[in-house]
Design a protein around this motif. Structure first.
Motif, short mmCIF file in Angstrom:
data_model
loop_
_atom_site.label_atom_id
_atom_site.label_comp_id
_atom_site.label_asym_id
_atom_site.label_seq_id
_atom_site.Cartn_x
_atom_site.Cartn_y
_atom_site.Cartn_z
N ARG A 106 0.83 -1.21 0.00
CA ARG A 106 0.00 0.00 0.00
C ARG A 106 0.86 1.26 0.00
O ARG A 106 0.60 2.21 -0.74
CB ARG A 106 -0.93 0.00 1.21
N GLN A 107 1.91 1.26 0.80
CA GLN A 107 2.77 2.43 0.88
C GLN A 107 3.50 2.69 -0.44
O GLN A 107 3.62 3.84 -0.87
CB GLN A 107 3.78 2.26 2.02
N GLU A 110 1.05 4.04 -3.04
CA GLU A 110 0.75 5.45 -2.77
C GLU A 110 1.90 6.34 -3.20
O GLU A 110 1.70 7.45 -3.71
CB GLU A 110 0.46 5.65 -1.28
N ARG A 111 3.13 5.86 -3.01
CA ARG A 111 4.30 6.64 -3.45
C ARG A 111 4.30 6.78 -4.97
O ARG A 111 4.59 7.86 -5.50
CB ARG A 111 5.59 5.97 -2.97
N GLY A 114 0.30 8.38 -5.96
CA GLY A 114 -0.26 9.56 -5.33
C GLY A 114 -1.62 9.22 -4.71
O GLY A 114 -2.14 8.11 -4.85
N GLU A 115 -2.20 10.17 -4.04
CA GLU A 115 -3.46 9.93 -3.33
C GLU A 115 -4.66 9.83 -4.27
O GLU A 115 -5.68 9.25 -3.91
CB GLU A 115 -3.69 11.03 -2.30
N LYS A 118 -6.27 5.70 -6.95
CA LYS A 118 -6.53 4.60 -6.03
C LYS A 118 -6.46 3.26 -6.78
O LYS A 118 -6.96 3.13 -7.89
CB LYS A 118 -7.92 4.74 -5.40
N ARG A 230 1.92 8.08 -11.33
CA ARG A 230 1.73 9.52 -11.52
C ARG A 230 1.80 9.92 -13.00
O ARG A 230 1.27 10.96 -13.39
CB ARG A 230 2.78 10.30 -10.72
#
Length: 247
Positions: A106-107, A110-111, A114-115, A118, A230
């Protein structure tokens, strides 16, 4: 369907017909079972796309004295006779439920994403012997998540993944390489394709090395997510864990 399985299926259908004859005509109980088998005309034909694992099925037609004409569809697992009864298929609980994503995965996602981007859970699959075979070197993504996956892919990505028959193992074909985040947060590259010969998406190339790294065994569960980084590149999260059930 293997020849032995097909023979067992045929004998089962004959037994069903025998029971129906006895039920509708009590006097027929004196008829020998083997004689009924000899008098039943069984025709087999394949329907659908024979190259498609999803559409391939067998239809058996039973004719008794040319008066009755019943059609009983069967699959490679069991015979199904429709009698105004709802057929309930038990689901594997470890495969059916949406899993909790490992924290390190998950980390890392997210890196990378980005937020805003999903991840989407695609599917759980119980690992088969062919999934970890060093000779086959691929993982088929179950067809039930195909619509979810194709809703996520762009038209260009869908076009790039298409691989036709004899070209599916060609080294000269255009490859779509995707980033894979594993359960420990590590990164790998895998080829992502759609084999038209079987109508399924598949991971290839370094797949064998990928599963060997985690000592994956037959019967384990593989969990698959998809997401975009991203730069909007297609990526996947893949996690393995041993099955809770003994196989």
């Amino acid at each position: 369907m293997a020849a032995w399985d097909r023979w067992n299926a045929l004998m089962a259908v004959i037994d069903i017909e025998w029971e129906r004859i006895n039920k509708n005509n009590p006097k027929s109980s004196s008829i020998e079972h083997e004689e009924v088998k000899n008098n039943i005309n069984i025709n087999i034909k394949k329907v659908g796309n024979t190259n498609s694992l999803k559409n391939n099925k067998i239809v058996i037609k039973i004719n008794k004295d040319n008066n009755n004409n019943n059609t009983i569809p069967i699959t490679n697992k069991k015979i199904v006779k429709k009698k105004n009864k709802k057929i309930v298929i038990k689901k594997d609980p470890e495969v059916a439920r949406e899993p909790i994503m490992p924290e390190q995965m998950r980390q890392e996602i997210e890196r990378m994403a980005g937020e805003m981007n999903k991840p989407i859970w695609l599917v759980n699959k119980r690992i088969t012997n062919s999934d970890v075979s060093p000779h086959l070197r691929r993982l088929f993504i179950p067809s039930e998540c195909e619509s979810k996956l194709e809703g996520f892919l762009s038209a260009e990505e869908m076009k790039r993944t298409r691989v036709h028959g004899k070209d599916q193992n060609s080294e000269e074909e255009e490859k779509m390489v995707v980033k894979i985040v594993d359960g420990n947060g590590g990164l790998s590259d895998l080829d992502f394709k759609y084999w038209t010969s079987v109508d399924m998406y598949v991971f290839t190339s370094q797949w064998t090395r990928f599963v060997q790294r985690f000592h994956v065994k037959e019967g384990w569960i593989v969990q698959i997510w998809c997401f975009r980084d991203r730069d909007t590149h297609l990526c996947f999260g893949i996690n393995f864990h041993p099955s809770l059930n003994r196989l």
